[in-house]
Write a protein that holds these residues in place. Structure first.
Motif, short mmCIF file in Angstrom:
data_model
loop_
_atom_site.label_atom_id
_atom_site.label_comp_id
_atom_site.label_asym_id
_atom_site.label_seq_id
_atom_site.Cartn_x
_atom_site.Cartn_y
_atom_site.Cartn_z
N PHE A 298 0.82 -1.20 0.00
CA PHE A 298 0.00 0.00 0.00
C PHE A 298 0.86 1.26 0.00
CE2 PHE A 298 -2.17 3.36 2.45
CZ PHE A 298 -3.28 3.56 1.65
N PHE A 299 1.99 1.19 0.71
CA PHE A 299 2.85 2.37 0.84
C PHE A 299 3.84 2.52 -0.32
CE2 PHE A 299 1.60 1.76 5.31
CZ PHE A 299 1.20 3.04 5.61
N GLN A 300 3.77 1.61 -1.29
CA GLN A 300 4.67 1.71 -2.43
C GLN A 300 4.11 2.56 -3.57
OE1 GLN A 300 7.58 0.57 -1.66
NE2 GLN A 300 6.60 -0.18 0.22
N LYS A 301 2.90 3.07 -3.40
CA LYS A 301 2.30 3.92 -4.41
C LYS A 301 3.08 5.23 -4.54
CE LYS A 301 -2.32 2.08 -3.52
NZ LYS A 301 -3.71 2.39 -3.11
N PRO A 302 3.09 5.83 -5.74
CA PRO A 302 3.88 7.05 -5.95
C PRO A 302 3.53 8.20 -5.01
CG PRO A 302 3.15 6.13 -8.05
CD PRO A 302 2.48 5.33 -6.98
N GLU A 303 2.26 8.27 -4.59
CA GLU A 303 1.87 9.39 -3.74
C GLU A 303 2.48 9.30 -2.34
OE1 GLU A 303 -1.81 6.62 -4.07
OE2 GLU A 303 -0.18 7.37 -5.33
N PHE A 304 3.04 8.12 -1.96
CA PHE A 304 3.66 7.95 -0.65
C PHE A 304 5.19 8.05 -0.72
CE2 PHE A 304 -0.39 5.65 -0.08
CZ PHE A 304 -0.88 6.34 1.02
N ARG A 305 5.73 8.42 -1.87
CA ARG A 305 7.17 8.52 -2.01
C ARG A 305 7.76 9.52 -1.01
NH1 ARG A 305 10.38 7.23 -6.30
NH2 ARG A 305 8.52 7.00 -7.61
N SER A 306 7.12 10.66 -0.86
CA SER A 306 7.63 11.68 0.07
C SER A 306 7.55 11.20 1.51
CB SER A 306 6.85 12.99 -0.11
OG SER A 306 5.47 12.78 0.12
N LEU A 307 6.50 10.42 1.83
CA LEU A 307 6.38 9.89 3.18
C LEU A 307 7.51 8.92 3.48
CD1 LEU A 307 4.87 9.41 5.86
CD2 LEU A 307 3.49 7.69 4.66
N ARG A 308 7.82 8.04 2.54
CA ARG A 308 8.90 7.07 2.75
C ARG A 308 10.24 7.79 2.93
NH1 ARG A 308 6.36 4.65 -1.74
NH2 ARG A 308 8.19 5.08 -3.04
N ALA A 309 10.49 8.77 2.08
CA ALA A 309 11.75 9.53 2.19
C ALA A 309 11.83 10.27 3.52
CB ALA A 309 11.87 10.50 1.02
N SER A 310 10.70 10.80 3.97
CA SER A 310 10.69 11.55 5.23
C SER A 310 10.98 10.65 6.42
CB SER A 310 9.33 12.23 5.41
OG SER A 310 9.09 13.16 4.38
N LEU A 311 10.50 9.40 6.37
CA LEU A 311 10.75 8.47 7.47
C LEU A 311 12.24 8.15 7.57
CD1 LEU A 311 7.71 6.03 7.09
CD2 LEU A 311 8.13 7.62 8.97
N PHE A 312 12.89 7.86 6.46
CA PHE A 312 14.32 7.58 6.48
C PHE A 312 15.11 8.81 6.95
CE2 PHE A 312 13.20 4.02 3.67
CZ PHE A 312 13.98 3.03 4.21
N PHE A 313 14.75 9.96 6.45
CA PHE A 313 15.43 11.19 6.86
C PHE A 313 15.21 11.45 8.34
CE2 PHE A 313 15.41 15.79 7.59
CZ PHE A 313 16.69 16.11 7.16
N GLY A 314 13.99 11.23 8.81
CA GLY A 314 13.67 11.46 10.22
C GLY A 314 14.47 10.56 11.14
N MET A 315 14.67 9.29 10.74
CA MET A 315 15.46 8.39 11.55
C MET A 315 16.90 8.88 11.68
SD MET A 315 14.54 4.40 11.09
CE MET A 315 14.98 4.36 9.37
N GLY A 316 17.48 9.28 10.57
CA GLY A 316 18.86 9.77 10.63
C GLY A 316 19.00 11.04 11.42
N PHE A 317 18.07 11.97 11.24
CA PHE A 317 18.17 13.27 11.91
C PHE A 317 17.84 13.17 13.40
CE2 PHE A 317 16.73 17.63 12.90
CZ PHE A 317 17.84 18.33 12.44
#
Length: 407
Positions: A298-317
């Motif tokens: 469900f989260f692999q849809k194009p509209e969730f691309r920014s959400l996935r990127a934000s989660l990875f960035f949030g973990m690092g930051f």
């Protein structure tokens, strides 16, 4: 007539044999061509990722040929091996940490301790030990040790299992100098018994700290490296398998990032349970959310691309807050500065790797020149392993720091 029919029949057999032979050659040729490496423009859409890597692709091979291709040359060979070697490196580090880093003392090995004492000047070694020991904290507790050395070690299996960092350091600094002019027998026995003496004294001085945060990080690193290596090896089989392995690869990255916070957060704030639970809980929840976002279709849809990127960035930051907090609390502790230096170096490795991966340098400058070796994804893999190893070195400092000083 009969002879002519026989000749015609033989000619027909020869023609049939030639046809079968040609068909066999054609099948072998097709099989050979089918498993040859292809160029970027011949790939199906799901395998097209980096147009600057022009050739040497495997495309929709059977699993047998894919597994064998780990020992052949193609544009994924070094992608597979850089992280596969990294996996075995961290497996070896895990075994080394469990067996060699001072944590658990095997007091059954101390049964040979009285035999070693018999081969030396017992009075001399005993007096030198007691001369060194007063610099150890909690000196009153060592009265029991004096009685143990003078009598027997029958009760040693009842003592707790604790660390010997400080004792080994003290004995290394004190006893070799004091015995530099002693007889050869005493020196030899001293060398063989030094570690056992450290383990003997340690239970009277220190309390152990748990190792699970450190091993959680090592497990996360091994999972990430193995998932990445498997993905690069097998994803060319089919679109379905490629989709599954890419999701697993993302989950491995999330596991590495989240578990990397466990050692610094736990060992920095183990004496402040509120902050320890706060930081650990936050990164754990964020890591689980990122893994779910990586695995669920469900989260692999194009509209969730920014959400996935934000989660990875949030973990690092999210690692900035506990590091700054640690520096405020322990600004007078050299270990805090030392570990922060390692963590900054780790962040530099990861950041440089992400930059190289995103910009596709150097292959974008010379397409086709770095197909086999030197392209951005291979450099990214090497930098990830370097960053994880740097974090391992920081973890050893945390263990020694807390083993020696506690809260």
């Amino acid at each position: 007539m009969e002879n002519s029919n026989r000749v015609a029949g033989n000619e027909g057999l020869v023609e049939a044999d030639e046809v079968c032979l040609n068909e066999g050659k054609g099948k072998r040729l097709w099989k050979k061509m089918k498993y040859q490496l292809v160029e970027y423009h011949s790939l199906p859409g799901y395998l097209r990722d980096n147009e600057y890597i022009v050739g040497h692709y495997r495309s929709e091979w059977p699993l047998k040929q894919i597994f064998l291709s780990i020992f052949t040359i193609h544009n994924e060979t070094l992608n597979v091996w850089t992280h596969l070697i990294g996996f075995f490196l961290f497996l070896a580090l895990t075994i080394y940490t469990a067996m060699m880093v001072p944590s658990v003392v095997d007091f059954h090995s101390l049964q040979r301790f009285p035999d070693m004492l018999k081969r030396a000047d017992l009075h001399k070694i005993h007096s030198e030990l007691l001369t060194c020991l007063p610099s150890i904290p909690n000196m009153p507790h060592l009265q029991r040790l004096r009685d143990e050395i003078r009598t027997s070690l029958h009760s040693m299996d009842l003592l707790p299992s604790l660390s010997g960092w400080h004792i080994m350091e003290l004995l290394n600094n004190c006893l070799p100098e004091r015995f530099s002019h002693g007889n050869h027998s005493d020196v030899c026995v001293l060398r063989s018994m030094k570690e056992d003496v450290a383990n003997l004294i340690a239970p009277l001085v220190f309390r152990p700290i748990t190792r699970w945060p450190f091993f959680a990080f090592l497990g996360g690193a091994m999972f990430c490296l193995l998932a990445s290596s498997t993905c690069h090896l097998l994803s060319c089989h089919s679109e379905r398998l490629s989709y599954i392995l890419l999701r697993l690869d993302y989950a491995g990255i999330a596991a590495l990032i989240s578990t990397s916070f466990y050692p610094p957060v736990y060992y920095s704030f183990m004496c402040n349970p509120f902050y320890c639970n706060l930081y650990l809980g936050f990164i754990t929840i964020l890591g689980i959310a990122t893994v779910i976002a990586s695995l669920l279709p469900f989260f692999q849809k194009p509209e969730f691309r920014s959400l996935r990127a934000s989660l990875f960035f949030g973990m690092g930051f999210s690692g900035v807050a506990p590091i700054v907090h640690k520096l405020i609390l322990f600004r007078d502790q050299p270990e805090a500065l030392h570990t922060t230096g390692y963590e900054l170096l780790m962040g530099a490795f990861y950041g440089l790797g992400a930059l190289v991966y995103a910009t596709r340098i150097p292959e974008r400058w010379m397409p086709g020149k770095f197909d086999i070796a030197g392209h951005s994804h291979q450099l990214f893999h090497v930098l990830v392993v370097a960053g994880a190893f740097t974090h391992y070195r920081a973890g050893l400092i945390y263990l020694k720091w807390r083993d020696l000083k506690g809260c």
